[in-house]
Design a protein around this motif. Structure first.
Motif, PDB file in Angstrom:
ATOM      1  N   PRO A  62       1.089 -14.934  -4.583  1.00 31.93           N
ATOM      2  CA  PRO A  62       0.438 -13.810  -5.123  1.00 31.93           C
ATOM      3  C   PRO A  62       0.254 -12.669  -4.020  1.00 31.93           C
ATOM      4  N   LEU A  63       0.447 -13.020  -3.022  1.00 23.91           N
ATOM      5  CA  LEU A  63       0.314 -12.070  -1.942  1.00 23.91           C
ATOM      6  C   LEU A  63       1.589 -11.111  -1.880  1.00 23.91           C
ATOM      7  N   VAL A  64       2.785 -11.785  -2.145  1.00 21.00           N
ATOM      8  CA  VAL A  64       3.852 -10.981  -2.258  1.00 21.00           C
ATOM      9  C   VAL A  64       3.956 -10.091  -3.458  1.00 21.00           C
ATOM     10  N   TYR A  65       3.307 -10.505  -4.551  1.00 21.60           N
ATOM     11  CA  TYR A  65       3.406  -9.859  -5.921  1.00 21.60           C
ATOM     12  C   TYR A  65       2.250  -8.804  -5.555  1.00 21.60           C
ATOM     13  N   LEU A  66       1.167  -8.819  -4.903  1.00 20.67           N
ATOM     14  CA  LEU A  66       0.098  -7.955  -4.896  1.00 20.67           C
ATOM     15  C   LEU A  66       0.601  -6.665  -3.955  1.00 20.67           C
ATOM     16  N   GLU A  68       4.117  -6.000  -3.557  1.00 21.70           N
ATOM     17  CA  GLU A  68       5.016  -5.108  -4.147  1.00 21.70           C
ATOM     18  C   GLU A  68       4.376  -4.198  -5.357  1.00 21.70           C
ATOM     19  N   ARG A  69       3.219  -4.798  -5.844  1.00 26.41           N
ATOM     20  CA  ARG A  69       2.591  -3.884  -6.633  1.00 26.41           C
ATOM     21  C   ARG A  69       1.949  -2.769  -6.091  1.00 26.41           C
ATOM     22  N   ILE A  70       1.341  -2.765  -4.850  1.00 26.82           N
ATOM     23  CA  ILE A  70       0.959  -1.619  -4.043  1.00 26.82           C
ATOM     24  C   ILE A  70       1.922  -0.898  -4.039  1.00 26.82           C
ATOM     25  N   CYS A  71       3.116  -1.253  -3.168  1.00 27.67           N
ATOM     26  CA  CYS A  71       4.079  -0.492  -3.144  1.00 27.67           C
ATOM     27  C   CYS A  71       4.840   0.405  -4.210  1.00 27.67           C
ATOM     28  N   ARG A  72       4.807  -0.182  -5.339  1.00 31.95           N
ATOM     29  CA  ARG A  72       5.306   0.318  -6.384  1.00 31.95           C
ATOM     30  C   ARG A  72       4.215   1.403  -7.058  1.00 31.95           C
ATOM     31  N   LEU A  73       3.108   1.130  -7.201  1.00 26.84           N
ATOM     32  CA  LEU A  73       2.253   1.751  -7.851  1.00 26.84           C
ATOM     33  C   LEU A  73       1.398   2.968  -7.138  1.00 26.84           C
ATOM     34  N   TRP A  74       1.068   2.665  -5.822  1.00 20.43           N
ATOM     35  CA  TRP A  74       0.019   3.520  -5.073  1.00 20.43           C
ATOM     36  C   TRP A  74       0.823   4.815  -4.413  1.00 20.43           C
ATOM     37  N   PRO A  75       2.157   4.963  -3.872  1.00 24.41           N
ATOM     38  CA  PRO A  75       2.326   6.226  -3.463  1.00 24.41           C
ATOM     39  C   PRO A  75       2.515   7.354  -4.346  1.00 24.41           C
ATOM     40  N   LYS A  76       3.032   6.893  -5.699  1.00 24.80           N
ATOM     41  CA  LYS A  76       2.847   8.121  -6.768  1.00 24.80           C
ATOM     42  C   LYS A  76       1.367   8.541  -7.207  1.00 24.80           C
ATOM     43  N   TYR A  77       0.943   7.479  -7.226  1.00 24.07           N
ATOM     44  CA  TYR A  77      -0.594   7.450  -7.731  1.00 24.07           C
ATOM     45  C   TYR A  77      -1.513   8.288  -6.802  1.00 24.07           C
ATOM     46  N   ILE A  78      -1.526   8.183  -5.549  1.00 26.33           N
ATOM     47  CA  ILE A  78      -2.368   8.855  -4.652  1.00 26.33           C
ATOM     48  C   ILE A  78      -1.792  10.315  -4.377  1.00 26.33           C
ATOM     49  N   ILE A  79      -0.558  10.608  -4.497  1.00 27.43           N
ATOM     50  CA  ILE A  79      -0.084  12.114  -4.393  1.00 27.43           C
ATOM     51  C   ILE A  79      -0.448  12.837  -5.777  1.00 27.43           C
ATOM     52  N   ILE A 137      -4.632 -12.234 -12.810  1.00 29.15           N
ATOM     53  CA  ILE A 137      -3.805 -13.372 -13.510  1.00 29.15           C
ATOM     54  C   ILE A 137      -2.623 -13.890 -13.017  1.00 29.15           C
ATOM     55  N   TYR A 138      -2.021 -13.253 -12.158  1.00 24.24           N
ATOM     56  CA  TYR A 138      -0.991 -13.659 -11.509  1.00 24.24           C
ATOM     57  C   TYR A 138      -1.220 -14.855 -10.673  1.00 24.24           C
ATOM     58  N   THR A 139      -2.357 -14.780  -9.849  1.00 25.55           N
ATOM     59  CA  THR A 139      -2.635 -15.974  -9.104  1.00 25.55           C
ATOM     60  C   THR A 139      -3.153 -16.631  -9.821  1.00 25.55           C
TER      61      THR A 139
END
Length: 331
Positions: A62-66, A68-79, A137-139
């Motif tokens: 779950p920590l790896v999944y979380l 990777e989700r942050i790395c994928r979603l957040w950079p473009k999201y915050i910009i 859900i993944y957890t």
């Protein structure tokens, strides 16, 4: 599901492109039809489907999944968030219900039921529910996914959420309120949708490959679902039909599978996430200059789609250049 590497579902690629177009036109008030919001259910269900595949085939913690989700979603999201925040700062009106609401939006927590829910980039309620709900859900699957009773728990949650929502308001799925002080309906709606995708992936993925009758049925179902979104049919009925369409689309020989392999669809899919993040920004720009009032609606809709696509392509190009530059510097 057989414990072998899953093939890419190109039908879902096509459906994501199809329905994001409807979402953009809906938010841009090109087609001001209330039922078009149901398009977001497609993204939740597909996300649940892919989430289960990640759990089943990759077995990430779950920590790896979380992470990777942050790395994928957040950079473009915050910009994109910063870009859409600037005009609000200039106008001096952020529009948050609580001073700390901006913190929730910065960290993708704006619509999970915390006090002061909501954000200025309003379509991104989906991202917050996807991020938090998907991680939960993944957890849940990681620790309990091999239990025989897990499917019953999923079905209980799915039916429980929708029965609750129907009792609360039988006319719409789009309910921005609490039941009691605990159950925040938008969050649990997303959870239920994703669990539908998890259930489809775990029970039916690849099990319809030899049913020739289903080969063209997904196209027929897509047309019916799209027409239904412009009608006054029950949103709950449309959701059922939409779910059946997604189930049929798991057929590897379906027509949508072939359409999803088209080069144009592949190109558009590359920019689908950025388009979703940024379309409210483009719509706000059009509204500020009252562009929608200066031309026919269909022409405005076409201009809006082209503008979102061009912005997404340019944004992704610049983002990828910066990302590659950072990787080179780190080496």
């Amino acid at each position: 599901m057989d414990n072998t590497k899953v093939k890419r579902n190109y039908a879902f690629d096509f459906l994501k492109v199809w329905f994001i177009v409807l979402i953009i036109l809906h938010h841009g008030l090109v087609f001001n039809k209330e039922q078009l919001y149901i398009a977001v259910e497609v993204f939740f269900i597909i996300s649940g489907y892919l989430l289960y595949n990640t759990y089943f085939f990759k077995k990430k913690t779950p920590l790896v999944y979380l992470y990777e989700r942050i790395c994928r979603l957040w950079p473009k999201y915050i910009i994109i968030f910063i870009l859409i925040l600037i005009p609000h700062l200039i106008k001096g009106n952020l529009g948050y219900s609580k001073p700390y609401s901006i913190v929730w939006e910065i960290f993708m927590l704006q619509n999970i039921g915390l006090p002061g829910s909501g954000g200025i980039n309003y379509p991104l309620w989906y991202i917050s529910v996807l991020f938090v709900g998907g991680s939960l859900i993944y957890t849940f699957l990681f620790f309990l996914g091999d239990k025989k009773y897990i499917s019953y728990i999923e079905l209980i949650i799915i039916f429980g959420v929708y029965i609750l929502m129907y009792c609360h308001n039988p006319n719409t799925l789009e309910q921005w309120s609490y039941v009691g002080s605990v159950v925040y309906l938008p969050f649990w709606r997303g959870i239920a949708d994703m669990l539908i995708g998890v259930y489809i992936s775990s029970k039916y993925n690849g099990h319809t490959s030899n049913i020739e009758l289903l080969k063209y049925l997904d196209v027929v179902m897509l047309i019916l679902v799209t027409i239904a979104m412009f009608s006054k049919l029950s949103a709950y009925f449309i959701l059922v039909v939409l779910t059946i369409m997604l189930l049929i689309s798991s057929n590897p020989s379906s027509s949508l599978q072939h359409l999803g392999k088209n080069k144009i669809i592949k190109f558009l899919l590359m920019h689908e996430y950025t388009a979703y993040l940024s379309h409210a920004l483009i719509i706000d720009f059009f509204m500020f200059f009252e562009i929608a009032n200066k031309m026919p609606k269909l022409l405005y809709g076409l201009l809006l789609l082209i503008s979102v696509l061009l912005f997404s392509v340019v944004f992704d190009f610049i983002f990828n250049c910066i990302e590659n530059f950072i990787k080179i510097v780190r080496k």
